[in-house]
Write a protein that holds these residues in place. Structure first.
Motif, PDB file in Angstrom:
ATOM      1  N   ALA A 134      35.972  32.905  25.326  1.00 61.09           N
ATOM      2  CA  ALA A 134      34.973  32.030  25.946  1.00 61.09           C
ATOM      3  C   ALA A 134      34.970  32.132  27.465  1.00 61.09           C
ATOM      4  CB  ALA A 134      35.224  30.575  25.523  1.00 61.09           C
ATOM      5  N   ILE A 135      36.148  32.274  28.074  1.00 63.31           N
ATOM      6  CA  ILE A 135      36.201  32.195  29.534  1.00 63.31           C
ATOM      7  C   ILE A 135      35.873  33.516  30.220  1.00 63.31           C
ATOM      8  CG2 ILE A 135      38.652  32.736  29.879  1.00 63.31           C
ATOM      9  CD1 ILE A 135      38.693  30.387  31.899  1.00 63.31           C
ATOM     10  N   VAL A 136      36.094  34.640  29.540  1.00 59.48           N
ATOM     11  CA  VAL A 136      35.854  35.918  30.227  1.00 59.48           C
ATOM     12  C   VAL A 136      34.860  36.830  29.530  1.00 59.48           C
ATOM     13  CG1 VAL A 136      38.133  35.943  31.286  1.00 59.48           C
ATOM     14  CG2 VAL A 136      37.803  37.108  29.104  1.00 59.48           C
ATOM     15  N   LEU A 137      34.481  36.553  28.296  1.00 56.48           N
ATOM     16  CA  LEU A 137      33.667  37.511  27.560  1.00 56.48           C
ATOM     17  C   LEU A 137      32.335  36.944  27.109  1.00 56.48           C
ATOM     18  CD1 LEU A 137      36.444  39.223  25.415  1.00 56.48           C
ATOM     19  CD2 LEU A 137      35.386  40.053  27.504  1.00 56.48           C
ATOM     20  N   VAL A 138      31.791  36.016  27.884  1.00 59.36           N
ATOM     21  CA  VAL A 138      30.452  35.525  27.589  1.00 59.36           C
ATOM     22  C   VAL A 138      29.444  36.364  28.367  1.00 59.36           C
ATOM     23  CG1 VAL A 138      31.248  33.187  27.119  1.00 59.36           C
ATOM     24  CG2 VAL A 138      30.571  33.797  29.433  1.00 59.36           C
ATOM     25  N   PRO A 139      28.202  36.502  27.870  1.00 57.87           N
ATOM     26  CA  PRO A 139      27.214  37.347  28.555  1.00 57.87           C
ATOM     27  C   PRO A 139      26.974  36.956  30.002  1.00 57.87           C
ATOM     28  CG  PRO A 139      26.480  36.822  26.340  1.00 57.87           C
ATOM     29  CD  PRO A 139      27.710  36.023  26.566  1.00 57.87           C
ATOM     30  N   ALA A 140      27.053  35.665  30.306  1.00 57.91           N
ATOM     31  CA  ALA A 140      26.797  35.222  31.682  1.00 57.91           C
ATOM     32  C   ALA A 140      27.869  35.714  32.649  1.00 57.91           C
ATOM     33  CB  ALA A 140      26.720  33.697  31.727  1.00 57.91           C
ATOM     34  N   ARG A 141      28.974  36.253  32.122  1.00 54.62           N
ATOM     35  CA  ARG A 141      30.095  36.693  32.943  1.00 54.62           C
ATOM     36  C   ARG A 141      30.005  38.186  33.244  1.00 54.62           C
ATOM     37  NH1 ARG A 141      34.037  32.754  34.201  1.00 54.62           N
ATOM     38  NH2 ARG A 141      35.251  34.000  35.583  1.00 54.62           N
ATOM     39  N   ASN A 142      28.826  38.747  33.205  1.00 54.45           N
ATOM     40  CA  ASN A 142      28.678  40.192  33.340  1.00 54.45           C
ATOM     41  C   ASN A 142      29.323  40.706  34.620  1.00 54.45           C
ATOM     42  OD1 ASN A 142      27.937  42.704  32.598  1.00 54.45           O
ATOM     43  ND2 ASN A 142      25.792  42.513  33.181  1.00 54.45           N
ATOM     44  N   VAL A 143      30.135  41.737  34.475  1.00 59.96           N
ATOM     45  CA  VAL A 143      30.845  42.312  35.614  1.00 59.96           C
ATOM     46  C   VAL A 143      30.011  43.445  36.199  1.00 59.96           C
ATOM     47  CG1 VAL A 143      32.976  43.419  36.366  1.00 59.96           C
ATOM     48  CG2 VAL A 143      33.016  41.761  34.490  1.00 59.96           C
ATOM     49  N   PRO A 144      29.645  43.385  37.473  1.00 65.30           N
ATOM     50  CA  PRO A 144      28.856  44.458  38.071  1.00 65.30           C
ATOM     51  C   PRO A 144      29.561  45.804  37.951  1.00 65.30           C
ATOM     52  CG  PRO A 144      28.973  42.551  39.528  1.00 65.30           C
ATOM     53  CD  PRO A 144      29.940  42.307  38.420  1.00 65.30           C
ATOM     54  N   LYS A 145      28.761  46.859  37.727  1.00 66.03           N
ATOM     55  CA  LYS A 145      29.336  48.180  37.523  1.00 66.03           C
ATOM     56  C   LYS A 145      29.946  48.753  38.799  1.00 66.03           C
ATOM     57  CE  LYS A 145      28.169  49.320  33.189  1.00 66.03           C
ATOM     58  NZ  LYS A 145      29.119  49.789  32.196  1.00 66.03           N
ATOM     59  N   ASP A 146      29.438  48.307  39.950  1.00 68.09           N
ATOM     60  CA  ASP A 146      29.838  48.954  41.200  1.00 68.09           C
ATOM     61  C   ASP A 146      31.044  48.294  41.869  1.00 68.09           C
ATOM     62  OD1 ASP A 146      28.552  46.633  41.789  1.00 68.09           O
ATOM     63  OD2 ASP A 146      27.360  47.435  43.447  1.00 68.09           O
ATOM     64  N   ARG A 147      31.643  47.291  41.216  1.00 70.57           N
ATOM     65  CA  ARG A 147      32.820  46.690  41.821  1.00 70.57           C
ATOM     66  C   ARG A 147      33.660  45.994  40.753  1.00 70.57           C
ATOM     67  NH1 ARG A 147      32.601  41.229  42.044  1.00 70.57           N
ATOM     68  NH2 ARG A 147      30.590  40.201  41.886  1.00 70.57           N
ATOM     69  N   LEU A 148      34.897  45.679  41.117  1.00 68.92           N
ATOM     70  CA  LEU A 148      35.775  44.954  40.220  1.00 68.92           C
ATOM     71  C   LEU A 148      35.523  43.456  40.332  1.00 68.92           C
ATOM     72  CD1 LEU A 148      39.166  46.801  40.833  1.00 68.92           C
ATOM     73  CD2 LEU A 148      37.440  47.278  39.112  1.00 68.92           C
ATOM     74  N   ILE A 149      35.712  42.756  39.218  1.00 66.55           N
ATOM     75  CA  ILE A 149      35.580  41.306  39.263  1.00 66.55           C
ATOM     76  C   ILE A 149      36.713  40.750  40.128  1.00 66.55           C
ATOM     77  CG2 ILE A 149      36.985  40.851  37.224  1.00 66.55           C
ATOM     78  CD1 ILE A 149      34.909  38.655  36.511  1.00 66.55           C
ATOM     79  N   SER A 150      36.441  39.688  40.836  1.00 67.55           N
ATOM     80  CA  SER A 150      37.424  39.161  41.777  1.00 67.55           C
ATOM     81  C   SER A 150      38.288  38.082  41.136  1.00 67.55           C
ATOM     82  CB  SER A 150      36.717  38.566  42.999  1.00 67.55           C
ATOM     83  OG  SER A 150      36.039  37.368  42.644  1.00 67.55           O
ATOM     84  N   GLU A 151      39.429  37.852  41.768  1.00 63.12           N
ATOM     85  CA  GLU A 151      40.345  36.787  41.342  1.00 63.12           C
ATOM     86  C   GLU A 151      39.650  35.429  41.420  1.00 63.12           C
ATOM     87  OE1 GLU A 151      44.263  34.864  43.359  1.00 63.12           O
ATOM     88  OE2 GLU A 151      44.227  37.042  43.195  1.00 63.12           O
ATOM     89  N   GLU A 152      38.853  35.230  42.457  1.00 63.36           N
ATOM     90  CA  GLU A 152      38.147  33.953  42.635  1.00 63.36           C
ATOM     91  C   GLU A 152      37.157  33.717  41.497  1.00 63.36           C
ATOM     92  OE1 GLU A 152      35.280  31.650  45.876  1.00 63.36           O
ATOM     93  OE2 GLU A 152      36.078  33.649  46.319  1.00 63.36           O
ATOM     94  N   GLU A 153      36.432  34.778  41.097  1.00 60.64           N
ATOM     95  CA  GLU A 153      35.467  34.625  40.009  1.00 60.64           C
ATOM     96  C   GLU A 153      36.157  34.229  38.706  1.00 60.64           C
ATOM     97  OE1 GLU A 153      31.861  37.728  40.730  1.00 60.64           O
ATOM     98  OE2 GLU A 153      33.876  38.581  40.723  1.00 60.64           O
ATOM     99  N   LEU A 154      37.310  34.828  38.438  1.00 61.58           N
ATOM    100  CA  LEU A 154      38.020  34.522  37.200  1.00 61.58           C
ATOM    101  C   LEU A 154      38.672  33.144  37.236  1.00 61.58           C
ATOM    102  CD1 LEU A 154      39.613  37.962  36.320  1.00 61.58           C
ATOM    103  CD2 LEU A 154      37.906  36.718  35.012  1.00 61.58           C
ATOM    104  N   SER A 155      38.864  32.600  38.428  1.00 60.53           N
ATOM    105  CA  SER A 155      39.466  31.267  38.549  1.00 60.53           C
ATOM    106  C   SER A 155      38.441  30.163  38.337  1.00 60.53           C
ATOM    107  CB  SER A 155      40.113  31.109  39.929  1.00 60.53           C
ATOM    108  OG  SER A 155      41.185  31.999  40.089  1.00 60.53           O
ATOM    109  N   ASN A 156      37.168  30.523  38.280  1.00 60.48           N
ATOM    110  CA  ASN A 156      36.107  29.534  38.091  1.00 60.48           C
ATOM    111  C   ASN A 156      35.435  29.754  36.745  1.00 60.48           C
ATOM    112  OD1 ASN A 156      36.107  28.159  40.758  1.00 60.48           O
ATOM    113  ND2 ASN A 156      35.687  30.236  41.489  1.00 60.48           N
ATOM    114  N   PRO A 157      35.589  28.828  35.822  1.00 59.49           N
ATOM    115  CA  PRO A 157      35.024  29.001  34.485  1.00 59.49           C
ATOM    116  C   PRO A 157      33.507  29.161  34.516  1.00 59.49           C
ATOM    117  CG  PRO A 157      36.543  27.164  34.538  1.00 59.49           C
ATOM    118  CD  PRO A 157      36.301  27.560  35.959  1.00 59.49           C
ATOM    119  N   PRO A 158      32.940  29.907  33.559  1.00 61.30           N
ATOM    120  CA  PRO A 158      31.489  30.042  33.500  1.00 61.30           C
ATOM    121  C   PRO A 158      30.828  28.721  33.132  1.00 61.30           C
ATOM    122  CG  PRO A 158      32.519  31.009  31.562  1.00 61.30           C
ATOM    123  CD  PRO A 158      33.627  30.660  32.495  1.00 61.30           C
TER     124      PRO A 158
END
Length: 450
Positions: A134-158
Motif C-alpha cells: 500500500a505505501i510504495v506500490l500504488v499507481p499514484a506512487r509512480n517513480v519517474p524514469k529519469d531519477r531515483l525516488i527520494s528518501e523524503e518521498e518515501l517518508s510521506n505516505p501517498p
C-alpha cells in the motif's frame, strides 16, 4: 504456482498449495531444481501437487549454478530475476500443455500476457505485508524514469494511505530506495515490475487477514480497481519432523522459557562487525541462546567471524548454528522463551502465532513495516533501538531481550498480554480455515464469470 525464486516466497506458495490440495485441487508448482530439494519434504499431498522443475539459465555476474536467492547476496537479486524472466518460454510451454484454470505468481509480471493466450486466469499473490504494498506500490506512487525516488518521498505516505503508525520516517525510508533501481532487463525497476504484475492480473491475493490489515487491503483494491482476496497467513498446523537430536538434547537442559532463539532468514548477510556485536549482545544478556545467522559478508564461515574468545566463554550456554535450522520446531520447544528475528513476513506470523516473547531487528523496508505492525499497531513486540547510523549495539540488544524476558517488567508484561490476546483472537483454526475456504470460493466465482 510460479513464485519468485526465494525461500520466503516459495514456501508460502507451497503452504497455500497444501491447503488447496487438502480441498481436492490439483497444483503444478514451477520451481528451480535446487528449490525442489529444499521444499519437497513440505509437500503433504504429492498425489495432487506436482513439482515441475525449470532449467535456470546462467546470467553474467551470477555465480555459476545459481538458481535461488538464498545462494547469493541481496545485491545480486537483480540478476537472478533476469534468469527467472528467461524461463518464460519454458513456462509458456508448460501452461500450453497443462491449461490450468489459474496461475498464481508474484514478480513474473509477464505471466498475464502468456496466460491469456490459453484462457487462463491470473492471480498476483503477494506474500509480503499489505502495508508495504500500500505505501510504495500504488499507481499514484509512480517513480519517474529519469531519477531515483527520494528518501523524503518515501517518508510521506501517498494520499489516502490508511495508517499514521505504519510509516517509515527519515533514515528508515532508505531501505526502500531499491524500488527505483534496476530489477530485470530493459531498464525495468523493481517498482515497474511489481506494479505491472499487480495491475495486469485478473485479481490480487494477499497473505494476510482482515483483522490486522483490512484497511490496507481495501486501499490496494481501490487503487488498482481490482478484487483483493485474502488467504490468511497460511502457516502449517504442525511443524514437520523432529528436532535434530543434538539440538533437542541441548534445549532439554534448560528450564522452560529461558532460552533466546535468533534467526534472520535465508538472505540477510550482516557486516562482520555487526554480526560480532549481535553475538556479544546475546552473551551480555546472560540468557542461554541459540543463534542461526549466515556467515557475514567477506567471511567463508561463521567460525572465522566469531569474536575472539567467544566460543570458549559461551560454551554450554550458547549455540551458533552452522546452517539451516528447524525454526517452527524450535519455536514449539518449551525451553525457548524469546524469539529475536528480522520480521520477514513469514517470521512475523510465526512469531505472532507462537507463545514466545518477540524482539525485532528489521533490516529491509518491508521488514520495518512488519515491525511497525507488531510494535505500533498490535503492541505484541519490542524493536531493538538503533544508533543514528543504523547500528545495533550489544547493549541495546541485551536491553531489549532482558525487557521481554523479565517477568516482573511492566512493559514486558503488557506486551505479553497483548500477544496472548492477539494469538487467541486470530490464531484459531476455524478462522484460518475460513480464509482458505473463502479464497477457494473467490476463485470459483472468477471461473463462473468466464
Amino acid at each position: 504456482m510460479f513464485p519468485w525464486f526465494a525461500t520466503g516466497h516459495m514456501t508460502p506458495f507451497l503452504h497455500l498449495s497444501n491447503e488447496l490440495a487438502k480441498r481436492g485441487h490439483k497444483i503444478t508448482f514451477l520451481l528451480p531444481h535446487k528449490a525442489l530439494l529444499q521444499l519437497q519434504h513440505l509437500n503433504h499431498y504429492p498425489h495432487l501437487i506436482t513439482f515441475h522443475t525449470l532449467t535456470i539459465p546462467h546470467v553474467q555476474g551470477l555465480p555459476h549454478g545459481t538458481e535461488t536467492a538464498s545462494e547469493i547476496p541481496i545485491s545480486l537479486n537483480h540478476l537472478l530475476v533476469i534468469a527467472m524472466d528467461r524461463t518464460r518460454d519454458q513456462v509458456e510451454q508448460t501452461l500450453g500443455t497443462m491449461k490450468p484454470d489459474f496461475v498464481l505468481y508474484d514478480t513474473a509480471y509477464w505471466m498475464p500476457q502468456i496466460a491469456k493466450k490459453f484462457g487462463i486466469k491470473t492471480i498476483c499473490y503477494t506474500v509480503v505485508c499489505a502495508a508495504s504494498t500500500a505505501i510504495v506500490l500504488v499507481p499514484a506512487r509512480n517513480v519517474p524514469k529519469d531519477r531515483l525516488i527520494s528518501e523524503e518521498e518515501l517518508s510521506n505516505p501517498p494520499q489516502g494511505y490508511p495508517s499514521s503508525k505504519v510509516v517509515l520516517k527519515g533514515t528508515e525510508a532508505r531501505s526502500l530506495l531499491f524500488i527505483s533501481l534496476p530489477f530485470g532487463e530493459g531498464n525495468m525497476t523493481f517498482y515497474d515490475r511489481t506494479t505491472r504484475a499487480l495491475r495486469e492480473s485478473d485479481a490480487i491475493a494477499i497473505r494476510t487477514i482482515r483483522e490486522i490489515e483490512g484497511s490496507f487491503c481495501d486501499y490496494i483494491g481501490t487503487q488498482y480497481g481490482k478484487k483483493v482476496f485474502l488467504t490468511g497467513p497460511v502457516l502449517p498446523n504442525e511443524a514437520v519432523g523432529k528436532l535434530e537430536e543434538n539440538l533437542g538434547s541441548w534445549l532439554e537442559g534448560f528450564s522452560p522459557g529461558s532460552v533466546v532463539f535468533c534467526a534472520f532468514g535465508s538472505q540477510i548477510n550482516l557486516e562482520k562487525e555487526q554480526f560480532q556485536e549481535l553475538l556479544l549482545g546475546f552473551e551480555l544478556s546472560g540468557f542461554p541462546f541459540l543463534v542461526a545467522l549466515k556467515a557475514p559478508n567477506g567471511c567463508e564461515s561463521v567460525e572465522e567471524a566469531l569474536p575472539e574468545g567467544f566460543e570458549e566463554r559461551v560454551k554450554g550456554i550458547g549455540v551458533i548454528s552452522r546452517g539451516w535450522v528447524q525454526q517452527l520446531l524450535i519455536l514449539k520447544h518449551s525451553s525457548v522463551g524469546c524469539f529475536v528475528n528480522h520480521c520477514g513476513f513469514g517470521s512475523m506470523w510465526e512469531s505472532l502465532m507462537s507463545d514466545k516473547q518477540i524482539v525485532l531487528v528489521p533490516h529491509l523496508g518491508d521488514q520495518m513495516l512488519n515491525t511497525k505492525l507488531l510494535v505500533e499497531e498490535l503492541g505484541v513486540a519490542v524493536e531493538v533501538e538503533r544508533g543514528e547510523n543504523g547500528w545495533v549495539s550489544k547493549e541495546e540488544l541485551s536491553k531489549a531481550i532482558k525487557l521481554m524476558m523479565d517477568g516482573d517488567c511492566e512493559v514486558g508484561a503488557k506486551v505479553k498480554r497483548n500477544h496472548i490476546m492477539w494469538k487467541e483472537s486470530v490464531g484459531s483454526s476455524n478462522l484460518m480455515n475460513g480464509y482458505i475456504d473463502r479464497f477457494v470460493q473467490n476463485l470459483q466465482d472468477i471461473c463462473m464469470s468466464k
